[in-house]
Design a protein around this motif. Sequence first.
Motif, PDB file in Angstrom:
ATOM      1  N   ARG A 174       0.819  -1.221   0.000  1.00 52.24           N
ATOM      2  CA  ARG A 174       0.000   0.000   0.000  1.00 52.24           C
ATOM      3  C   ARG A 174       0.852   1.270   0.000  1.00 52.24           C
ATOM      4  O   ARG A 174       0.640   2.146  -0.845  1.00 52.24           O
ATOM      5  CB  ARG A 174      -0.968  -0.021   1.179  1.00 52.24           C
ATOM      6  CG  ARG A 174      -1.876   1.203   1.252  1.00 52.24           C
ATOM      7  CD  ARG A 174      -2.955   1.030   2.294  1.00 52.24           C
ATOM      8  NE  ARG A 174      -3.911   0.000   1.901  1.00 52.24           N
ATOM      9  CZ  ARG A 174      -4.905  -0.422   2.678  1.00 52.24           C
ATOM     10  NH1 ARG A 174      -5.047   0.097   3.900  1.00 52.24           N
ATOM     11  NH2 ARG A 174      -5.743  -1.341   2.256  1.00 52.24           N
ATOM     12  N   PRO A 175       1.812   1.440   0.924  1.00 48.57           N
ATOM     13  CA  PRO A 175       2.645   2.656   0.841  1.00 48.57           C
ATOM     14  C   PRO A 175       3.509   2.695  -0.409  1.00 48.57           C
ATOM     15  O   PRO A 175       3.813   3.779  -0.917  1.00 48.57           O
ATOM     16  CB  PRO A 175       3.482   2.602   2.111  1.00 48.57           C
ATOM     17  CG  PRO A 175       3.422   1.195   2.578  1.00 48.57           C
ATOM     18  CD  PRO A 175       2.101   0.658   2.138  1.00 48.57           C
ATOM     19  N   TYR A 176       3.894   1.532  -0.928  1.00 49.04           N
ATOM     20  CA  TYR A 176       4.682   1.482  -2.159  1.00 49.04           C
ATOM     21  C   TYR A 176       3.906   2.103  -3.311  1.00 49.04           C
ATOM     22  O   TYR A 176       4.414   2.962  -4.045  1.00 49.04           O
ATOM     23  CB  TYR A 176       5.052   0.030  -2.454  1.00 49.04           C
ATOM     24  CG  TYR A 176       5.719  -0.197  -3.786  1.00 49.04           C
ATOM     25  CD1 TYR A 176       7.049   0.168  -3.987  1.00 49.04           C
ATOM     26  CD2 TYR A 176       5.029  -0.782  -4.838  1.00 49.04           C
ATOM     27  CE1 TYR A 176       7.666  -0.042  -5.211  1.00 49.04           C
ATOM     28  CE2 TYR A 176       5.632  -0.995  -6.064  1.00 49.04           C
ATOM     29  CZ  TYR A 176       6.954  -0.625  -6.246  1.00 49.04           C
ATOM     30  OH  TYR A 176       7.559  -0.835  -7.462  1.00 49.04           O
ATOM     31  N   VAL A 177       2.647   1.699  -3.455  1.00 46.19           N
ATOM     32  CA  VAL A 177       1.818   2.237  -4.541  1.00 46.19           C
ATOM     33  C   VAL A 177       1.482   3.702  -4.274  1.00 46.19           C
ATOM     34  O   VAL A 177       1.400   4.511  -5.205  1.00 46.19           O
ATOM     35  CB  VAL A 177       0.538   1.397  -4.696  1.00 46.19           C
ATOM     36  CG1 VAL A 177      -0.407   2.002  -5.724  1.00 46.19           C
ATOM     37  CG2 VAL A 177       0.897  -0.035  -5.104  1.00 46.19           C
ATOM     38  N   ALA A 178       1.292   4.064  -3.012  1.00 47.86           N
ATOM     39  CA  ALA A 178       1.013   5.461  -2.679  1.00 47.86           C
ATOM     40  C   ALA A 178       2.172   6.368  -3.086  1.00 47.86           C
ATOM     41  O   ALA A 178       1.966   7.459  -3.631  1.00 47.86           O
ATOM     42  CB  ALA A 178       0.727   5.597  -1.186  1.00 47.86           C
ATOM     43  N   VAL A 179       3.396   5.919  -2.846  1.00 46.04           N
ATOM     44  CA  VAL A 179       4.565   6.701  -3.233  1.00 46.04           C
ATOM     45  C   VAL A 179       4.653   6.811  -4.750  1.00 46.04           C
ATOM     46  O   VAL A 179       4.940   7.885  -5.304  1.00 46.04           O
ATOM     47  CB  VAL A 179       5.844   6.068  -2.652  1.00 46.04           C
ATOM     48  CG1 VAL A 179       7.093   6.723  -3.243  1.00 46.04           C
ATOM     49  CG2 VAL A 179       5.856   6.192  -1.140  1.00 46.04           C
ATOM     50  N   ILE A 180       4.397   5.705  -5.457  1.00 47.66           N
ATOM     51  CA  ILE A 180       4.424   5.740  -6.916  1.00 47.66           C
ATOM     52  C   ILE A 180       3.375   6.710  -7.449  1.00 47.66           C
ATOM     53  O   ILE A 180       3.635   7.492  -8.372  1.00 47.66           O
ATOM     54  CB  ILE A 180       4.188   4.325  -7.483  1.00 47.66           C
ATOM     55  CG1 ILE A 180       5.405   3.444  -7.202  1.00 47.66           C
ATOM     56  CG2 ILE A 180       3.916   4.375  -8.981  1.00 47.66           C
ATOM     57  CD1 ILE A 180       5.254   2.019  -7.692  1.00 47.66           C
ATOM     58  N   GLY A 181       2.168   6.678  -6.862  1.00 45.99           N
ATOM     59  CA  GLY A 181       1.126   7.599  -7.286  1.00 45.99           C
ATOM     60  C   GLY A 181       1.516   9.047  -7.048  1.00 45.99           C
ATOM     61  O   GLY A 181       1.248   9.922  -7.883  1.00 45.99           O
ATOM     62  N   ALA A 182       2.169   9.324  -5.918  1.00 45.34           N
ATOM     63  CA  ALA A 182       2.607  10.686  -5.621  1.00 45.34           C
ATOM     64  C   ALA A 182       3.667  11.152  -6.618  1.00 45.34           C
ATOM     65  O   ALA A 182       3.655  12.304  -7.076  1.00 45.34           O
ATOM     66  CB  ALA A 182       3.148  10.762  -4.192  1.00 45.34           C
ATOM     67  N   ILE A 183       4.582  10.260  -6.958  1.00 48.23           N
ATOM     68  CA  ILE A 183       5.616  10.599  -7.945  1.00 48.23           C
ATOM     69  C   ILE A 183       4.993  10.891  -9.298  1.00 48.23           C
ATOM     70  O   ILE A 183       5.355  11.863  -9.982  1.00 48.23           O
ATOM     71  CB  ILE A 183       6.651   9.469  -8.038  1.00 48.23           C
ATOM     72  CG1 ILE A 183       7.425   9.348  -6.726  1.00 48.23           C
ATOM     73  CG2 ILE A 183       7.602   9.702  -9.201  1.00 48.23           C
ATOM     74  CD1 ILE A 183       8.371   8.160  -6.679  1.00 48.23           C
TER      75      ILE A 183
END
Length: 257
Positions: A174-183
């Motif tokens: 979940r945080p992995y995808v959240a970081v990718i989405g933010a980038i």
Amino acid sequence: MSTYARRHSFDWRGFITPGVKQLILICTGVFVVQTLAEMFGGFAARAWINSWFGLVALGPIPALRIWQPFTYIFLHADILHLLLNMLWLWMFGRELELVWGKRRFLNFFFLCGVGAGLIEIVVKTIPMLWGHEPSVTPTIGASGAIFGILMANAVLFPDRRVWLFPLPVTIPMRPYVAVIGAIEFFFTLGAGGDKVAHVCHLGGMLVAYLYLRRGSFFYSVRNTVTDWQHQRNRRRFQVYMNKHRKEPPSGPDNWVN
């Protein structure tokens, strides 16, 4: 006493699922066609393929190239673009297909890919409201659909550990995808200055989220379709059973326990 060496056969079914394998084969085959076209026809031939089968802002409407929101998914710019997309598709699509099955996984893949493409078209045509011409650069690649698969992994497997290559660190999905989405959102604002379709990536994630989020419109449509399919299959089964039903024998001695 003779000994026999144990033979171990590699099982591809455990390594790659059928739906993921089909998508990889199709994307690879299309890339071979792109490469051959450029070898024998020059860059103009490859550009023609991208303009006709890639996603152009005014391609589907008014040019009536309605196939573009589907075909752009299978085109790729170069070998690195293809390898990275196929690697992500295998890494995150395999487990999703094991849970959903081939049909639902492929439906989800195309839903995210086509949905991301339509969002890309809308964003590119917005400047026309201020009298500007939309971009004519074709969008190509399966990234929109793959980012939808990433979002599905974050929803369904939030605690799954992901290795941050090349660092020896793992974090939950979940945080992995959240970081990718933010980038991706950061680069969408133009800070990156690259030629990557970040809007398409975010579009795939948005479509996946709306599809999986309980109570959303897509979620309701999905459940309605699933219920209809269930009722249809149930009626078919009842019709089949009525046609093949046999009357029990009249004599009790003919019953078999």
